[in-house]
Write an enzyme that holds these catalytic residues in place. Structure first.
Site, mmCIF file in Angstrom:
data_model
loop_
_atom_site.group_PDB
_atom_site.id
_atom_site.type_symbol
_atom_site.label_atom_id
_atom_site.label_comp_id
_atom_site.label_asym_id
_atom_site.label_seq_id
_atom_site.Cartn_x
_atom_site.Cartn_y
_atom_site.Cartn_z
ATOM 1 N N SER A 142 -17.293 26.955 27.697
ATOM 2 C CA SER A 142 -17.921 25.691 27.337
ATOM 3 C C SER A 142 -16.970 24.908 26.451
ATOM 4 O O SER A 142 -16.125 25.487 25.754
ATOM 5 C CB SER A 142 -19.233 25.939 26.590
ATOM 6 O OG SER A 142 -19.742 24.727 26.033
ATOM 7 N N TYR A 155 -24.319 29.363 19.640
ATOM 8 C CA TYR A 155 -23.855 29.128 21.010
ATOM 9 C C TYR A 155 -22.332 29.007 21.046
ATOM 10 O O TYR A 155 -21.664 29.636 21.871
ATOM 11 C CB TYR A 155 -24.500 27.866 21.587
ATOM 12 C CG TYR A 155 -23.993 27.527 22.963
ATOM 13 C CD1 TYR A 155 -24.335 28.317 24.053
ATOM 14 C CD2 TYR A 155 -23.151 26.441 23.170
ATOM 15 C CE1 TYR A 155 -23.857 28.024 25.321
ATOM 16 C CE2 TYR A 155 -22.671 26.137 24.430
ATOM 17 C CZ TYR A 155 -23.029 26.942 25.506
ATOM 18 O OH TYR A 155 -22.539 26.647 26.759
#
Length: 247
Positions: A142, A155
Protein backbone atom coordinates in the site's frame (compact mmCIF):
# COMPACT_ATOMS: atom_id res chain seq x y z
CA UNK A 1 5.84 -10.84 -25.73
CA UNK A 2 3.55 -12.54 -23.24
CA UNK A 3 4.81 -14.86 -20.53
CA UNK A 4 1.29 -15.29 -19.13
CA UNK A 5 0.04 -18.13 -21.30
CA UNK A 6 -0.48 -21.21 -19.13
CA UNK A 7 1.20 -19.56 -16.15
CA UNK A 8 -0.25 -21.01 -12.93
CA UNK A 9 -1.16 -18.12 -10.64
CA UNK A 10 -2.66 -18.24 -7.14
CA UNK A 11 -4.40 -15.10 -5.90
CA UNK A 12 -5.51 -14.71 -2.28
CA UNK A 13 -8.24 -12.26 -1.40
CA UNK A 14 -9.72 -13.02 -4.82
CA UNK A 15 -13.42 -12.78 -3.98
CA UNK A 16 -13.56 -8.99 -4.34
CA UNK A 17 -11.62 -5.79 -4.94
CA UNK A 18 -8.08 -5.91 -6.28
CA UNK A 19 -7.88 -9.69 -5.94
CA UNK A 20 -10.98 -10.26 -8.04
CA UNK A 21 -9.95 -7.71 -10.66
CA UNK A 22 -6.50 -9.29 -10.89
CA UNK A 23 -7.92 -12.79 -11.31
CA UNK A 24 -10.19 -11.65 -14.12
CA UNK A 25 -7.40 -9.69 -15.83
CA UNK A 26 -4.82 -12.48 -15.71
CA UNK A 27 -7.33 -15.08 -16.91
CA UNK A 28 -8.25 -12.80 -19.83
CA UNK A 29 -4.55 -12.57 -20.73
CA UNK A 30 -4.10 -16.34 -20.78
CA UNK A 31 -2.97 -17.30 -17.29
CA UNK A 32 -4.48 -20.16 -15.33
CA UNK A 33 -5.78 -18.67 -12.10
CA UNK A 34 -6.59 -20.25 -8.74
CA UNK A 35 -8.76 -17.96 -6.64
CA UNK A 36 -8.58 -18.14 -2.85
CA UNK A 37 -10.75 -16.42 -0.25
CA UNK A 38 -13.21 -17.30 2.50
CA UNK A 39 -16.43 -16.79 0.53
CA UNK A 40 -17.04 -19.89 -1.59
CA UNK A 41 -20.17 -18.44 -3.19
CA UNK A 42 -18.32 -15.39 -4.45
CA UNK A 43 -15.39 -17.45 -5.68
CA UNK A 44 -17.71 -19.82 -7.56
CA UNK A 45 -19.43 -16.89 -9.31
CA UNK A 46 -16.15 -15.33 -10.44
CA UNK A 47 -14.74 -18.66 -11.64
CA UNK A 48 -17.96 -19.36 -13.55
CA UNK A 49 -17.63 -15.95 -15.25
CA UNK A 50 -14.02 -16.63 -16.21
CA UNK A 51 -14.85 -20.09 -17.58
CA UNK A 52 -17.77 -18.73 -19.58
CA UNK A 53 -15.38 -16.26 -21.23
CA UNK A 54 -12.97 -19.02 -22.24
CA UNK A 55 -10.48 -18.63 -19.39
CA UNK A 56 -9.02 -21.29 -17.14
CA UNK A 57 -9.76 -20.95 -13.44
CA UNK A 58 -10.41 -22.86 -10.24
CA UNK A 59 -10.98 -21.89 -6.64
CA UNK A 60 -10.18 -23.08 -3.15
CA UNK A 61 -11.96 -21.66 -0.07
CA UNK A 62 -9.13 -20.32 2.07
CA UNK A 63 -8.72 -18.43 5.33
CA UNK A 64 -5.25 -16.89 5.12
CA UNK A 65 -5.08 -16.55 8.90
CA UNK A 66 -4.97 -20.36 9.08
CA UNK A 67 -1.53 -21.67 8.14
CA UNK A 68 -2.92 -25.10 7.25
CA UNK A 69 -5.39 -23.52 4.84
CA UNK A 70 -2.48 -21.98 2.93
CA UNK A 71 -0.69 -25.33 2.80
CA UNK A 72 -3.86 -26.93 1.46
CA UNK A 73 -4.17 -24.20 -1.16
CA UNK A 74 -0.67 -24.79 -2.53
CA UNK A 75 -1.20 -28.56 -2.51
CA UNK A 76 -4.52 -28.12 -4.34
CA UNK A 77 -2.83 -26.09 -7.09
CA UNK A 78 0.04 -28.56 -7.48
CA UNK A 79 -2.28 -31.56 -7.57
CA UNK A 80 -4.54 -29.91 -10.15
CA UNK A 81 -1.98 -28.17 -12.37
CA UNK A 82 1.39 -29.66 -11.44
CA UNK A 83 3.06 -26.51 -10.19
CA UNK A 84 2.69 -22.95 -8.89
CA UNK A 85 4.39 -20.27 -10.95
CA UNK A 86 3.14 -17.19 -9.12
CA UNK A 87 1.65 -16.45 -5.72
CA UNK A 88 -0.07 -13.08 -5.32
CA UNK A 89 -0.63 -12.25 -1.65
CA UNK A 90 -3.59 -9.91 -1.98
CA UNK A 91 -5.77 -10.76 1.02
CA UNK A 92 -5.97 -7.96 3.54
CA UNK A 93 -8.09 -5.47 5.40
CA UNK A 94 -7.78 -1.73 5.95
CA UNK A 95 -9.33 -0.52 9.22
CA UNK A 96 -8.41 3.08 9.90
CA UNK A 97 -8.83 4.37 13.45
CA UNK A 98 -7.38 6.91 15.82
CA UNK A 99 -4.89 5.65 18.40
CA UNK A 100 -6.86 7.17 21.29
CA UNK A 101 -9.87 4.99 20.43
CA UNK A 102 -7.77 1.87 21.11
CA UNK A 103 -9.36 -0.48 18.56
CA UNK A 104 -7.23 -3.43 19.68
CA UNK A 105 -9.46 -6.07 18.09
CA UNK A 106 -9.12 -4.31 14.75
CA UNK A 107 -5.36 -3.98 15.17
CA UNK A 108 -5.15 -7.73 15.69
CA UNK A 109 -7.35 -8.41 12.67
CA UNK A 110 -5.03 -6.37 10.44
CA UNK A 111 -1.95 -8.08 11.83
CA UNK A 112 -3.54 -11.50 11.27
CA UNK A 113 -4.77 -10.84 7.73
CA UNK A 114 -2.23 -8.42 6.30
CA UNK A 115 0.94 -9.66 7.94
CA UNK A 116 0.47 -13.25 9.08
CA UNK A 117 -1.60 -14.10 6.01
CA UNK A 118 1.25 -12.97 3.77
CA UNK A 119 3.84 -14.87 5.81
CA UNK A 120 1.75 -18.04 5.78
CA UNK A 121 1.42 -17.83 2.00
CA UNK A 122 5.17 -17.45 1.60
CA UNK A 123 5.84 -20.33 3.98
CA UNK A 124 3.47 -22.60 2.07
CA UNK A 125 4.80 -21.93 -1.44
CA UNK A 126 8.49 -21.46 -0.70
CA UNK A 127 9.58 -25.13 -0.55
CA UNK A 128 7.93 -25.78 -3.93
CA UNK A 129 9.52 -22.76 -5.61
CA UNK A 130 12.90 -23.45 -4.05
CA UNK A 131 12.78 -27.01 -5.39
CA UNK A 132 11.90 -25.74 -8.87
CA UNK A 133 14.53 -23.01 -8.76
CA UNK A 134 12.09 -20.34 -9.90
CA UNK A 135 8.76 -18.70 -9.22
CA UNK A 136 7.18 -15.37 -8.37
CA UNK A 137 5.90 -14.02 -5.07
CA UNK A 138 4.03 -10.75 -5.43
CA UNK A 139 2.97 -9.00 -2.23
CA UNK A 140 0.26 -6.36 -2.43
CA UNK A 141 1.35 -3.53 -0.18
CA UNK A 142 0.00 0.00 0.00
CA UNK A 143 1.04 3.59 -0.37
CA UNK A 144 0.51 3.53 3.42
CA UNK A 145 3.60 1.33 3.55
CA UNK A 146 5.59 4.28 2.23
CA UNK A 147 3.91 7.21 4.01
CA UNK A 148 1.98 7.35 7.29
CA UNK A 149 -1.13 9.49 7.61
CA UNK A 150 -3.64 10.33 10.30
CA UNK A 151 -5.64 7.27 11.34
CA UNK A 152 -3.34 4.90 9.43
CA UNK A 153 -1.09 3.85 12.31
CA UNK A 154 -1.51 0.10 12.60
CA UNK A 155 -2.52 -0.40 8.97
CA UNK A 156 0.63 1.39 7.85
CA UNK A 157 2.67 -0.72 10.25
CA UNK A 158 1.47 -3.92 8.57
CA UNK A 159 2.26 -2.54 5.12
CA UNK A 160 5.71 -1.27 6.12
CA UNK A 161 6.29 -4.82 7.32
CA UNK A 162 5.27 -6.17 3.90
CA UNK A 163 7.81 -3.83 2.34
CA UNK A 164 10.54 -5.17 4.63
CA UNK A 165 9.50 -8.76 3.98
CA UNK A 166 9.62 -8.29 0.22
CA UNK A 167 13.04 -6.64 0.32
CA UNK A 168 14.38 -9.46 2.47
CA UNK A 169 12.90 -12.07 0.10
CA UNK A 170 14.74 -10.43 -2.78
CA UNK A 171 18.06 -10.41 -0.97
CA UNK A 172 17.78 -14.08 -0.02
CA UNK A 173 15.50 -15.92 -2.44
CA UNK A 174 15.99 -13.98 -5.66
CA UNK A 175 19.77 -14.11 -5.44
CA UNK A 176 20.05 -17.71 -4.24
CA UNK A 177 17.20 -19.45 -6.00
CA UNK A 178 15.95 -17.19 -8.78
CA UNK A 179 12.60 -16.58 -7.09
CA UNK A 180 11.21 -13.19 -8.12
CA UNK A 181 9.89 -11.19 -5.17
CA UNK A 182 7.94 -8.02 -5.95
CA UNK A 183 5.59 -5.61 -4.23
CA UNK A 184 2.79 -3.56 -5.76
CA UNK A 185 1.58 -0.68 -3.59
CA UNK A 186 -1.83 0.79 -4.47
CA UNK A 187 -3.05 4.19 -3.45
CA UNK A 188 -6.73 4.96 -2.82
CA UNK A 189 -8.88 2.39 -4.59
CA UNK A 190 -12.68 2.31 -4.78
CA UNK A 191 -13.25 -1.16 -3.34
CA UNK A 192 -15.76 -0.26 -0.59
CA UNK A 193 -13.03 -0.88 1.99
CA UNK A 194 -14.36 2.02 4.03
CA UNK A 195 -17.54 0.07 4.78
CA UNK A 196 -15.58 -1.98 7.34
CA UNK A 197 -14.30 1.05 9.25
CA UNK A 198 -16.02 1.48 12.61
CA UNK A 199 -14.27 4.57 13.96
CA UNK A 200 -16.43 7.64 13.29
CA UNK A 201 -13.48 9.91 14.06
CA UNK A 202 -11.82 8.94 10.75
CA UNK A 203 -14.88 9.29 8.52
CA UNK A 204 -13.78 12.72 7.32
CA UNK A 205 -10.45 11.24 6.24
CA UNK A 206 -12.19 8.50 4.27
CA UNK A 207 -14.56 10.94 2.60
CA UNK A 208 -11.65 13.06 1.38
CA UNK A 209 -9.70 10.04 0.15
CA UNK A 210 -12.62 8.63 -1.80
CA UNK A 211 -13.01 11.77 -3.88
CA UNK A 212 -9.91 10.73 -5.85
CA UNK A 213 -10.20 6.92 -5.70
CA UNK A 214 -9.58 4.85 -8.84
CA UNK A 215 -10.97 1.46 -9.83
CA UNK A 216 -9.32 -1.80 -8.82
CA UNK A 217 -8.85 -2.69 -12.50
CA UNK A 218 -6.06 -0.11 -12.72
CA UNK A 219 -4.13 -1.93 -10.01
CA UNK A 220 -4.87 -5.25 -11.70
CA UNK A 221 -3.26 -3.92 -14.87
CA UNK A 222 -0.12 -3.09 -12.90
CA UNK A 223 -0.01 -6.49 -11.22
CA UNK A 224 -0.43 -8.14 -14.63
CA UNK A 225 2.60 -6.20 -15.87
CA UNK A 226 4.67 -7.53 -12.97
CA UNK A 227 3.48 -11.11 -13.52
CA UNK A 228 4.20 -10.88 -17.24
CA UNK A 229 7.98 -10.85 -16.93
CA UNK A 230 10.66 -13.27 -18.05
CA UNK A 231 12.02 -15.33 -15.16
CA UNK A 232 15.33 -13.45 -15.45
CA UNK A 233 13.64 -10.07 -14.87
CA UNK A 234 12.59 -8.78 -11.46
CA UNK A 235 10.25 -5.84 -11.02
CA UNK A 236 10.98 -4.44 -7.58
CA UNK A 237 8.43 -2.07 -5.98
CA UNK A 238 5.68 -0.43 -8.01
CA UNK A 239 3.45 2.30 -6.58
CA UNK A 240 0.18 2.96 -8.41
CA UNK A 241 -1.99 5.81 -7.17
CA UNK A 242 -4.72 8.13 -8.42
CA UNK A 243 -3.28 11.07 -10.35
CA UNK A 244 -4.93 13.46 -7.90
CA UNK A 245 -3.85 11.70 -4.70
CA UNK A 246 -1.67 14.14 -2.78
CA UNK A 247 0.23 11.75 -0.51
Amino acid sequence: MSYLNNKIVIITGASSGIGEATARKLAHLGATVILAARSENKLQKIVDDILSEGGVAAYQPTDVTDQNNLKDLIEFAIEKYGRVDTLINCAGVMLFSMWENVKVDEWEKMIDLNLKGTLYGIAAVLPHMKHRGKGQIINVGSIAGHAVGEGHGVYSSTKYAIKAITESLRKELSVKYGIQASMVSPGVISTHWQDSVTDDDVKHILDKMNTVAINAEHVANTIAFVVNQHEDVLINDVIVTPTRQEW
